[in-house]
Design an enzyme around this catalytic site. Sequence first.
Site, PDB file in Angstrom:
ATOM      1  N   ILE A  17      39.718  39.583 -21.729  1.00 44.04           N
ATOM      2  CA  ILE A  17      40.638  39.687 -20.901  1.00 44.04           C
ATOM      3  C   ILE A  17      41.966  39.555 -21.459  1.00 44.04           C
ATOM      4  CG2 ILE A  17      39.110  38.955 -18.964  1.00 44.04           C
ATOM      5  CD1 ILE A  17      40.158  36.102 -19.499  1.00 44.04           C
ATOM      6  N   GLY A  20      46.165  36.493 -27.809  1.00 45.76           N
ATOM      7  CA  GLY A  20      47.390  35.972 -27.723  1.00 45.76           C
ATOM      8  C   GLY A  20      47.876  35.646 -29.259  1.00 45.76           C
ATOM      9  N   GLY A  21      48.724  34.951 -29.519  1.00 45.26           N
ATOM     10  CA  GLY A  21      49.169  34.709 -30.924  1.00 45.26           C
ATOM     11  C   GLY A  21      48.290  33.963 -31.862  1.00 45.26           C
ATOM     12  N   VAL A  25      41.040  36.381 -26.102  1.00 46.03           N
ATOM     13  CA  VAL A  25      40.576  35.687 -24.941  1.00 46.03           C
ATOM     14  C   VAL A  25      39.457  36.417 -23.967  1.00 46.03           C
ATOM     15  CG1 VAL A  25      40.836  34.282 -22.856  1.00 46.03           C
ATOM     16  CG2 VAL A  25      42.453  34.268 -24.516  1.00 46.03           C
ATOM     17  N   LYS A  40      38.373  31.282 -25.984  1.00 46.20           N
ATOM     18  CA  LYS A  40      39.331  31.945 -27.110  1.00 46.20           C
ATOM     19  C   LYS A  40      38.915  31.893 -28.409  1.00 46.20           C
ATOM     20  CE  LYS A  40      44.281  31.611 -28.099  1.00 46.20           C
ATOM     21  NZ  LYS A  40      45.645  31.031 -27.933  1.00 46.20           N
ATOM     22  N   ASP A 138      56.539  28.014 -27.949  1.00 46.83           N
ATOM     23  CA  ASP A 138      56.569  29.446 -27.638  1.00 46.83           C
ATOM     24  C   ASP A 138      56.493  29.511 -26.067  1.00 46.83           C
ATOM     25  OD1 ASP A 138      56.606  32.188 -28.197  1.00 46.83           O
ATOM     26  OD2 ASP A 138      54.396  32.121 -28.410  1.00 46.83           O
TER      27      ASP A 138
END
Length: 897
Positions: A17, A20-21, A25, A40, A138
């Site tokens: 779905i 990220g960095g 996920v 994750k 971030d």
Amino acid sequence: MDNGAVLGGRYTLRERIGAGGMGVVWRATDARLDRQVAVKLLSVPAGLTEAERARFLGMFVREARAAAALESSYIVPVFDHSADGDTPYLVMPLLSGRTLRELLDTYGPMEPARAAETAAQVCRALVAAHRAGIVHRDIKPPNVMVTAEGTVKVLDFGVAKFVDARTGAGHLTATTDAPVGTLHYMAPERFTRGGDTGAGDLYSLGCTLYETLTGTTPFTGASAAVLMYSHVHEEVRRPSALRPGLGAVWDELLLRLLAKDPADRPDATAAATALDALARPAPEAAPATAATSYVLAPPRRTGPAPVRPARRRLWAAAAAAVAAGALAAALAVTQPWRDTGGSGAAGGGFDGAAGTVAPAAHPETLTEGTAADSRGPAPAVNGARRGGRVAVVESSLTTVDPGNAQAAGDVKLSQLAYRSLTGLKTLPDGTVRLVGDLADGPGAASDGGRTWTFRLKPGLRYDTGEPVRAGDFAHAVERTLDPAFSTDDDLMRRRLLGLSGAERMSGAELPSGAVGTPDDRTVVFRLAAPCADFGVALSGPSGVPVPRSWTGKPPSAQAPPTTGPYKITKADLSGGKGTVELARNPRWQPDSDPLRTAYPDRFTVESTGDASTAGKTLLSLAESGVPVMTFTGGPLGRDSVPADARLRTLTAPAWYARSYFVNTRRLTDPAVRRAVATAIPAGQVLRASGVSGTVTHHLLPPGVVGSRGFDVFGAGDDGDPAAARALLDGAGRTGQKLTVAYRSDQFHGAAQAETVRQALKRAGFTVTLLAVAPEKFYQDTASYDVFGSEALTASLPVGSSLLPDYFSAHSAQGLGHVNWSRLADAGVDGAVDDADAAPDIRTAGARWAAVDRRVMEQAAAVPVYVPTLAFTVSKSLRGLQTDGYGVSALRACVQGG
């Protein structure tokens, strides 16, 4: 990792779905607790040395510890963390909502009050983090999620570090030199080795808020070097220069957040306090910015204000009207615009003062309002004057009786004349609330959502002068159980009589005590089962009272006594053709009405019986200079309006998803059904339809609380025949025979069916297409394997108005929408019951999203697209606005011809 992989013997991966960095996920199932979670997975870069790999894995462990150390409702918690072989992972709650990035990309800049509220919640997350010695590093729109309940959640503390040197955390990056974060949102000191402190998060928040308000980040250099230089040396342009009207207070706050020197920035607590103040408009400004979801403004002596939009079927269909006032309940976000003065040919006019309208509404944000939200009167429309006539053209109206109004045009017509127990009201920031219309509030639930109590406002009367009494609501429900009334939408039967089929049939009797009236101003509904959003059901025709003295029923063309701004003076309808005329109701009480305004003296509604004739009639009226519009979006398409016509076209997404149904009793193997769902090319079906629209892979249409994008089988917009063939081969069903049926009269039905056949053939199916006459089509659905494309329609902006009727096992026994998929799944039925038992609308929305996903996992239907509807109106009508379900007239302004 692939779909179906099991981590730690507990978490089964279901669907990728996001990314990220720090990793990827997945949506997963926790077998131990039987719940959906987000997992994750760490993305370990290739080519690392053993030392670098060990350091990188240490970073991941620190992410888990950093997040686990934080306790805040505005931060995503960590349930678990571990490693499966060489793959570390975090387990977190599966959130229902959209990121700020998605909201900005979809709707554009936010209204200031909503932006302030969102940013204030981010500040509260930062307060908790900074107190724990953790810097996020971030903050940016993709890392801010607004959940289905309206709460902000800050995502991805994976690039955080402990400020306290004793933790030994250091920079969470592959080298100690590179700054972590995203350049557009990074503080100047990050590029000058000034260190990482909480002040850097406030700078990033300032960049994010700047974009939320203006649509652009403070600096937009074409290269990394230019962006870094800009952050360190260049001054920020005042946001009010990009968005006039923000005011000095916004300039001052944003420039403080974006100060070059960290010491000049407010801390998270001070920023939250400042933002909270901006989220609450000044009391004296409220009358000028408030918004209402109905728009038929009264002749009132009070000053200017804004207005609101429309509904379809029960709640959101399309338009209704104006020429100095206009139409029916729906939703909107206010935004200033100006017109020059002028008077219309119909006699209404506008004096040239600045007005306020709503360019967009967000019914997916629906929540319960308060007693204060339910008070009247609705704000007046700036500069509008009384007078004139609006002509409305429809292709098929069938009734003027709200008890029999189910089709969109009938409901829109009803809303001009009748008030309901509750209503939907849009606030200036575009969020929507359920409020009391005839009731003094949105209703009080008790007994776990089985009992709903409403108190009527005092002094309510019909146009006949007769008082509105609590018993009239019981009578309104009782009369619709007569076989003469339509059963196309049996929502009230389902709620009051229960889910067993026989009791829901026309001709049933209302159980004793189902609608109680302890006194003339109190109405008590006792439901057969809990329902979190029952009050929403009463915002349409189901909530309209009818005096006990009124015994008329279909096919009578007479209209019951009215409670709204207009009364029906003529009703001549037969076979979808005829004329309805409405004039002012002198006994309407605008001071108690929070939703409606009314300026036109009358409405004339022409129903022509077919779209072609309706289009010609609309063009003819427009040429004669009469202000004209439609309720339901037709009859002219976007490309059908002559260039020189006095007409313009507005567009909006439909309130339904075109879908194919899969017969689960004929195709009993889930793998075969999944192969069907994986193979069907939604984008190609849309293109074959010959209409405009948007591809969708889930059932809840836009604007419904809980609607969110996902693709369970990952087939993409054009399907994945190869993956479908693999599923079919794995089930040993290669060559499986399918009968795919479509209606012979359906627009481009044959072209769509052929597109589906070709895709299924490539997946390994043997397909027979079957064109069926419309009069036989729904009688024979048990003999089809797949059929469509059908419109899965939400009659209200809540999942309970769609999913149970189509996919609960109970629905196959009753009337209304039939369970065409023949789905009987305990998981789906349990999820439906769970959604109904939710404590409030927002929680119910999240649970309806879970029902949506469960149905998709069963491959009981294959959504393909949401059409884009075209709405034709006179160029002389101003204040018309589209929302997720149609068009509404927010300002009664006719200019020129």
